[in-house]
Write a protein that holds these residues in place. Structure first.
Motif, PDB file in Angstrom:
ATOM      1  N   ALA A   1      36.420  18.756  10.885  1.00  0.00           N
ATOM      2  CA  ALA A   1      35.730  17.592  10.710  1.00  0.00           C
ATOM      3  C   ALA A   1      34.363  17.641  10.458  1.00  0.00           C
ATOM      4  O   ALA A   1      33.749  17.086   9.742  1.00  0.00           O
ATOM      5  N   ALA A   2      33.672  18.886  11.127  1.00  0.00           N
ATOM      6  CA  ALA A   2      32.407  19.175  11.026  1.00  0.00           C
ATOM      7  C   ALA A   2      31.970  19.674   9.675  1.00  0.00           C
ATOM      8  O   ALA A   2      31.050  19.282   8.906  1.00  0.00           O
ATOM      9  N   ALA A   3      33.096  20.217   8.871  1.00  0.00           N
ATOM     10  CA  ALA A   3      32.809  20.609   7.652  1.00  0.00           C
ATOM     11  C   ALA A   3      33.045  19.564   6.468  1.00  0.00           C
ATOM     12  O   ALA A   3      31.945  19.763   5.606  1.00  0.00           O
ATOM     13  N   ARG A   4      33.373  18.389   7.033  1.00  0.00           N
ATOM     14  CA  ARG A   4      33.789  17.363   6.423  1.00  0.00           C
ATOM     15  C   ARG A   4      32.694  16.351   6.354  1.00  0.00           C
ATOM     16  O   ARG A   4      32.140  15.664   5.462  1.00  0.00           O
ATOM     17  N   LEU A   5      32.291  16.136   7.608  1.00  0.00           N
ATOM     18  CA  LEU A   5      31.435  15.095   7.871  1.00  0.00           C
ATOM     19  C   LEU A   5      29.882  15.454   8.347  1.00  0.00           C
ATOM     20  O   LEU A   5      29.114  14.631   8.434  1.00  0.00           O
ATOM     21  N   GLY A   6      29.871  16.582   8.535  1.00  0.00           N
ATOM     22  CA  GLY A   6      28.455  17.189   9.232  1.00  0.00           C
ATOM     23  C   GLY A   6      28.727  17.404  10.863  1.00  0.00           C
ATOM     24  O   GLY A   6      29.450  16.560  11.410  1.00  0.00           O
ATOM     25  N   ARG A   7      27.987  18.135  11.154  1.00  0.00           N
ATOM     26  CA  ARG A   7      28.045  18.590  12.756  1.00  0.00           C
ATOM     27  C   ARG A   7      27.378  17.212  13.485  1.00  0.00           C
ATOM     28  O   ARG A   7      28.009  17.209  14.584  1.00  0.00           O
ATOM     29  N   PRO A   8      26.308  16.796  12.983  1.00  0.00           N
ATOM     30  CA  PRO A   8      25.668  15.769  13.873  1.00  0.00           C
ATOM     31  C   PRO A   8      26.612  14.670  14.130  1.00  0.00           C
ATOM     32  O   PRO A   8      26.720  14.134  15.364  1.00  0.00           O
ATOM     33  N   ALA A   9      27.344  14.313  13.065  1.00  0.00           N
ATOM     34  CA  ALA A   9      28.312  13.134  13.393  1.00  0.00           C
ATOM     35  C   ALA A   9      29.390  13.639  14.322  1.00  0.00           C
ATOM     36  O   ALA A   9      29.718  12.847  15.334  1.00  0.00           O
ATOM     37  N   VAL A  10      29.853  14.534  14.229  1.00  0.00           N
ATOM     38  CA  VAL A  10      30.905  15.184  15.069  1.00  0.00           C
ATOM     39  C   VAL A  10      30.259  15.418  16.589  1.00  0.00           C
ATOM     40  O   VAL A  10      31.142  15.137  17.406  1.00  0.00           O
ATOM     41  N   LYS A  11      29.313  15.724  16.667  1.00  0.00           N
ATOM     42  CA  LYS A  11      28.683  16.050  18.037  1.00  0.00           C
ATOM     43  C   LYS A  11      28.405  14.613  18.658  1.00  0.00           C
ATOM     44  O   LYS A  11      28.736  14.489  19.714  1.00  0.00           O
ATOM     45  N   ALA A  12      27.956  13.523  18.034  1.00  0.00           N
ATOM     46  CA  ALA A  12      27.877  12.422  18.628  1.00  0.00           C
ATOM     47  C   ALA A  12      29.241  11.670  19.044  1.00  0.00           C
ATOM     48  O   ALA A  12      29.136  10.896  20.166  1.00  0.00           O
ATOM     49  N   ALA A  13      30.189  12.195  18.262  1.00  0.00           N
ATOM     50  CA  ALA A  13      31.581  11.592  18.796  1.00  0.00           C
ATOM     51  C   ALA A  13      31.982  12.308  20.027  1.00  0.00           C
ATOM     52  O   ALA A  13      32.513  11.770  21.030  1.00  0.00           O
ATOM     53  N   VAL A  14      31.576  13.627  20.227  1.00  0.00           N
ATOM     54  CA  VAL A  14      31.890  14.481  21.425  1.00  0.00           C
ATOM     55  C   VAL A  14      31.107  13.939  22.535  1.00  0.00           C
ATOM     56  O   VAL A  14      31.658  13.533  23.553  1.00  0.00           O
ATOM     57  N   LEU A  15      29.857  13.494  22.404  1.00  0.00           N
ATOM     58  CA  LEU A  15      29.147  13.096  23.318  1.00  0.00           C
ATOM     59  C   LEU A  15      29.491  11.561  23.951  1.00  0.00           C
ATOM     60  O   LEU A  15      29.525  11.501  25.206  1.00  0.00           O
ATOM     61  N   ALA A  16      29.917  10.987  23.140  1.00  0.00           N
ATOM     62  CA  ALA A  16      30.290   9.436  23.311  1.00  0.00           C
ATOM     63  C   ALA A  16      31.838   9.699  24.090  1.00  0.00           C
ATOM     64  O   ALA A  16      32.068   9.244  24.988  1.00  0.00           O
TER      65      ALA A  16
END
Length: 459
Positions: free
Chosen positions: A24-39
């Motif tokens: 997902a990070a390769a598709r959407l970018g690491r910041p967006a994925v990290k934000a989902a993880v933190l949430a």
């Protein structure tokens, strides 16, 4: 003392190492994925989810984006599924045009060139009866451009029987009125004669509009005026044929085509590129060279122009091999039955039944295409839509029908796996429902049993 569940929440780097989140990070970018993880970690600390479910929750929260689906509805041009499926040639052309291209550059001279010259040449070659051609971003945009350029502040004459609703609540009268043109309705719902048109023509006439009512049919006491009659009234005749058929097709005898319409006397023909033509969403304008140039030079044309990806896909559609739409319309019923029988044999379940496919997309509403489908329980429709790949069929008379007309043979293995997965999911859901029902039943019985065991009170 119990262990604080917050200490069990996995670290961010551990969760991000999940292969699903890496993809997902390769598709959407690491910041967006990290934000989902933190949430998701926050939800776990608040006790909303178990700590072991953090990665699953993060994956579920990420936007899926547009997903490719298998169209097993039996509707060739399904509007909800994006209408025409692009040909492999068109897909390759889109990929090739994704970077820098010569869309407005002549590589030989190094000077600016006309935008989309190749696709315009291919479209002109496909319809030699057109003096000139132009492309905008969809069929409605083509009509808006014509109305604005030719009739803003003037009248458009149109039959009452052709005041159609395009879909999703968009109606032709509203669309035309938004351009500043005035509508001059003539005739009645079922009958409009040449006299009706002739009596309405005057100094304020911008053009006569002829609309093909492609998504419905009126039968009985009817009368419609031919374009050949309208062309002698001394004002431009604009024909919106809708479905994008460029030339006559024996399979679709009742569907108007651009070449025949122009030969009949239309000054301008409007059509869609993502319907029977089988290309990307686009609006085609074909006809009198002076009229087309007038539209092309209008300021609104800049706002309605197509991007390089659409131009590339449209050119490949016009110049390339037969499209998936063309092939689906002509799919042999016997071969479809054989494929469906093979699918049933691989699955070991379902029933092969006769079915009827349709064109869809507002084209040829009365044409029925003999077909075959695999009949499955209706309850499998949702699991199939939510599976991978998503499979969309149609529920009819309490059964889910999967018609392979629009499913490429190369996808048969994936379809088989998706049905197996849907069957398992449906069984699991049924088992959970039965278990819940048993638990609720036991819960209702327990108080009664306890009451029955209480000793009687002595007086």
């Amino acid at each position: 003392m119990g262990v604080d569940h917050r200490r069990l929440v996995p670290r961010t780097d551990v969760v991000l190492a999940d292969p699903r989140l890496q993809a997902a990070a390769a598709r959407l970018g690491r910041p967006a994925v990290k934000a989902a993880v933190l949430a998701a970690q926050g939800r776990a600390r608040a006790g909303e989810i178990e700590p072991v479910a953090v990665a699953d929750a993060a994956v579920a929260a990420l936007p899926a984006g547009m997903r490719a689906v298998l169209n097993a509805t039996g509707v060739v041009l399904h509007t909800n599924l994006g209408r025409a499926a692009l040909s492999p040639a068109a897909v390759d052309a889109v990929v090739g045009a994704a970077g820098h291209t010569d869309v407005e550059l002549d590589l030989r001279t190094g000077k600016r060139a006309r935008r989309g010259r190749d696709v315009l040449a291919a479209l002109a070659a496909a319809v030699p009866d057109a003096g000139a051609v132009h492309v905008v971003n969809n069929g409605a945009a083509a009509l808006v451009l014509a109305a604005t350029a030719l009739a803003a502040g003037r009248e458009i004459i149109v039959s009452r029987g052709e005041m159609v609703e395009i879909g999703d609540g968009f109606r032709l009268p509203d669309l035309l009125a938004s351009t500043g043109a005035r509508l001059r309705e003539v005739g009645t719902t079922n009958r409009t004669s040449i006299v009706d048109y002739a009596n309405a023509v005057g100094p304020e006439t911008g053009f006569i509009l002829k609309v093909h009512p492609s998504n419905f049919v009126i039968r009985g006491f009817t009368l419609s005026t031919d374009i050949s009659e309208m062309s002698g009234l001394g004002v431009p005749v604009v024909a919106d044929i809708g479905s994008g058929l460029l030339g006559p097709d024996p399979l679709l005898p009742g569907e108007p085509d651009a070449a025949t319409t122009l030969r009949a006397g239309a000054d301008l023909v409007i059509a869609s590129g993502d319907k029977l033509l089988g290309g990307p969403q686009s609006g085609l304008l074909l006809g009198d060279a002076a009229l087309v140039e007038r539209l092309r030079r209008h300021p609104l044309a800049r706002a309605l122009r197509v991007d390089k990806l659409t131009l590339a896909a449209l050119h490949a559609t016009l110049a390339g091999p037969p499209t998936p739409t063309w092939e689906a319309l002509r799919a042999d019923a016997g071969e479809l039955r054989e494929r469906t029988e093979q699918l049933r044999a691989r699955l070991g379940l379902g029933e092969v039944v006769a079915a009827t496919a349709v064109v869809g997309g507002g084209g040829a509403p009365e044409l029925e295409l003999p077909s075959w489908a695999l009949a499955l329980p209706a309850g499998w429709a949702a699991p199939l839509r939510e599976g991978e790949p998503p499979v969309v069929g149609r529920v009819e008379r309490g059964r889910l029908l999967l018609d392979l007309r629009c499913v490429p043979p190369s996808a048969d293995a994936g379809l088989t796996a998706a049905i197996h997965a849907a069957a398992r999911k449906e069984q699991e859901q049924r088992a959970e429902q039965e278990q819940r029902a048993e638990q609720e039943q036991r819960a209702e019985q327990e108080p009664q049993e306890q009451h029955a065991e209480e000793p009687a009170c002595s007086s």
